[in-house]
Scaffold this active site. Sequence first.
Site, PDB file in Angstrom:
ATOM      1  CD1 TRP A 208      -1.144   2.351   2.104  1.00 12.62           C
ATOM      2  CD2 TRP A 208      -2.891   1.719   0.858  1.00 12.62           C
ATOM      3  NE1 TRP A 208      -1.926   3.444   2.010  1.00 12.62           N
ATOM      4  CE2 TRP A 208      -3.093   2.887   1.522  1.00 12.62           C
ATOM      5  CE3 TRP A 208      -3.792   1.041   0.322  1.00 12.62           C
ATOM      6  CZ2 TRP A 208      -3.993   3.837   1.167  1.00 12.62           C
ATOM      7  CZ3 TRP A 208      -5.113   1.529   0.035  1.00 12.62           C
ATOM      8  CH2 TRP A 208      -5.373   3.153   0.470  1.00 12.62           C
TER       9      TRP A 208
ATOM     10  CG  ASP B  24      -0.708  11.408   1.910  1.00 15.94           C
ATOM     11  OD1 ASP B  24      -1.913  10.844   1.546  1.00 15.94           O
ATOM     12  OD2 ASP B  24      -0.925  12.154   3.152  1.00 15.94           O
TER      13      ASP B  24
ATOM     14  CD1 TRP C 219      -3.308   4.741   5.164  1.00 16.90           C
ATOM     15  CD2 TRP C 219      -3.902   3.780   7.255  1.00 16.90           C
ATOM     16  NE1 TRP C 219      -3.021   5.500   6.146  1.00 16.90           N
ATOM     17  CE2 TRP C 219      -3.394   5.195   7.285  1.00 16.90           C
ATOM     18  CE3 TRP C 219      -4.392   3.267   8.165  1.00 16.90           C
ATOM     19  CZ2 TRP C 219      -3.209   5.578   8.343  1.00 16.90           C
ATOM     20  CZ3 TRP C 219      -4.274   3.870   9.431  1.00 16.90           C
ATOM     21  CH2 TRP C 219      -3.773   5.074   9.547  1.00 16.90           C
TER      22      TRP C 219
ATOM     23  CG  PHE D 103      -0.034   9.940   9.975  1.00 16.13           C
ATOM     24  CD1 PHE D 103       0.181   8.510  10.085  1.00 16.13           C
ATOM     25  CD2 PHE D 103      -1.240  10.438  10.453  1.00 16.13           C
ATOM     26  CE1 PHE D 103      -0.785   7.612  10.205  1.00 16.13           C
ATOM     27  CE2 PHE D 103      -2.209   9.539  10.742  1.00 16.13           C
ATOM     28  CZ  PHE D 103      -1.971   8.385  10.584  1.00 16.13           C
ATOM     29  CB  SER D 104       1.697  13.026   5.332  1.00 16.60           C
ATOM     30  OG  SER D 104       1.468  12.042   4.475  1.00 16.60           O
TER      31      SER D 104
ATOM     32  CG  ASP E  42      -0.971  15.684   6.843  1.00 12.29           C
ATOM     33  OD1 ASP E  42      -0.301  14.647   7.460  1.00 12.29           O
ATOM     34  OD2 ASP E  42      -2.049  15.719   6.253  1.00 12.29           O
TER      35      ASP E  42
ATOM     36  CD  GLU F  67      -6.723  14.065   5.432  1.00 12.69           C
ATOM     37  OE1 GLU F  67      -6.590  13.343   6.428  1.00 12.69           O
ATOM     38  OE2 GLU F  67      -6.885  13.624   4.172  1.00 12.69           O
TER      39      GLU F  67
HETATM   40  C1  FRU Z   1      -3.851  12.039   3.800  1.00 14.20           C
HETATM   41  C2  FRU Z   1      -3.503  11.606   4.899  1.00 14.20           C
HETATM   42  C3  FRU Z   1      -2.529  12.595   5.913  1.00 14.20           C
HETATM   43  C4  FRU Z   1      -2.106  11.535   6.808  1.00 14.20           C
HETATM   44  C5  FRU Z   1      -1.708  10.255   6.169  1.00 14.20           C
HETATM   45  C6  FRU Z   1      -1.698   9.096   6.736  1.00 14.20           C
HETATM   46  O1  FRU Z   1      -4.106  11.137   3.057  1.00 14.20           O
HETATM   47  O2  FRU Z   1      -4.695  11.308   5.912  1.00 14.20           O
HETATM   48  O3  FRU Z   1      -3.590  13.309   6.569  1.00 14.20           O
HETATM   49  O4  FRU Z   1      -0.737  12.298   7.408  1.00 14.20           O
HETATM   50  O5  FRU Z   1      -2.600  10.294   4.981  1.00 14.20           O
HETATM   51  O6  FRU Z   1      -1.444   7.974   5.991  1.00 14.20           O
END
Ligand code: FRU
Length: 502
Positions: free
Chosen positions: A22, A25, A49, A80-81, A148, A200
């Site tokens: 998978w 972002d 995910w 995360f991102s 993010d 996001e």
């Molecule tokens: C956007 C998101 C971000 C987060 C990440 C987690 O697709 O939801 O806000 O950091 O994916 O995978």
Amino acid sequence: MDDAIGTEPFRPQYHFTPRRNWVNDPNGLVYFEGEYHLFYQYNPHGMDWGHMSWGHAVSADLVSWRELPVAIPETDQMIFSGSVVVDRDNVSGLGDGKAPPLLAFFTAFDEPRSIQSQHLAVSHDRGRTFAHYAGNPIIDLDLADFRDPKVFYHAESEAWIMLVALARDHYIQFYRSQNLLDWTLAGSFGPMGSTSGQWECPDLIRLSVDEDPANSLWVLKVDVDVGLVDGGSGAQYFVGRFDGHRFTVDPEIGSPSGGLVDQGPDFYAAVTWSDLPPEQPSPVWIGWQSNHQSGKAYPTYPWRGAMSLPRELYLFLEGEELKLGQRPLKALASLRGAERRGVRGSLAAAASQASFAPEKCFWQDISLGGDADTTGTVSLTDGHETLLTVTIAFGSKEISFERHTSQLAPVDFFERKTTTQLPFCDRVDLQILVDGALVEIFVNAGRRVYSASLFASDGMSTGIECLTGTLRVERDDLALMQRSIDFHAQEGDVSREHRERH
Ligand code: FRU
């Protein structure tokens, strides 16, 4: 290494996909020492995910990509991102005295406590591995939806800036720092435009007006996770000014209700590269060519998710308003192979034309003209079913995109339709880029863009049809596209490279 990797049904050949598992972002896009880095949200353990970590790929030209081992694996928290910057002057003091360090800013998600906070990690080996900073978290508001971070240097106000989304409150916060370690809240933006879902992956991008570097404005891009593109996720943008503390929309130049970045269901979480070299003067971004609603059921194997093509960004004036345009990166033209010319001329109502046999990877340029009574369609089919219909009404100056349900993709929330105005255009130029299951359509040199996944087992072909009036087909050229992803680079490459350098 499995020889079949890279040749599976629906596998794109010039859009980046990891060999397996998978992906969502793009993260930490940065150019450093001759390499464009593409980190991305990645599950090293499966096709859904979860276990979010930063996967990693590199490219010398933004066209050919090579996957490397995971750069930041999950710890007791998910990664995360976020973004990466080059700390050239070692303001953080985290350098090793030999080369500037790469600093990765990301959201650490503490699932049991349901807390998201901003963390830092540093790399001394060109992004191959990162060490977590001992002073983490660097920003912690004890919040569940705070994520993010996007960091860049703002020369006018002489500070590093970090944007972070307060996802459920529909705010983007702006923090400032001198040393990339201590951050002070300076201002915030929002709620504005669409608040139908969580905000996001913000990015703030300087773009010049009329290609004059002395005259620049800022585009703030914010993704919205539901309710934007025909009820699904999407990205909105605002054109305005940024003084290092606050971003403000000026209704004289940009719409306060925001513009839609992409008309399609599959373009999300795009971010721009930092530290681009001089040969790449305009900002470039890449997005996740999927979405959190239907993307989890896309029938690809053994990977799920893909990156869009890199796109160059620009501003253009439409009436009184400045808007964001996106073009496929110029260097992608180097992938164009054998070309075939389709039929040109006039089509009368009820006449249709399919000019090429199905292909898996192509770039087709179609230009259509018509009068006020002309409506025409360009469709993508797999020879049995119509997968996408693009309808152009020259009288009302409207273009609509309709993705149809199809046998190979029995996916909920798949059928989607969007319509957008195309003012001031008597001729419509479509650049249609097809790659496995991925389709990107750039309208009038990228003044509108549509991105989607369509599932055809043996490739797709276009059909042009005139519904009313007379449709002029002024251009119809198809170029086959070459593979630019190296699916077979040895997994051991990195450690070997590592040994050679040390
Ligand atoms: C956007 C998101 C971000 C987060 C990440 C987690 O697709 O939801 O806000 O950091 O994916 O995978």
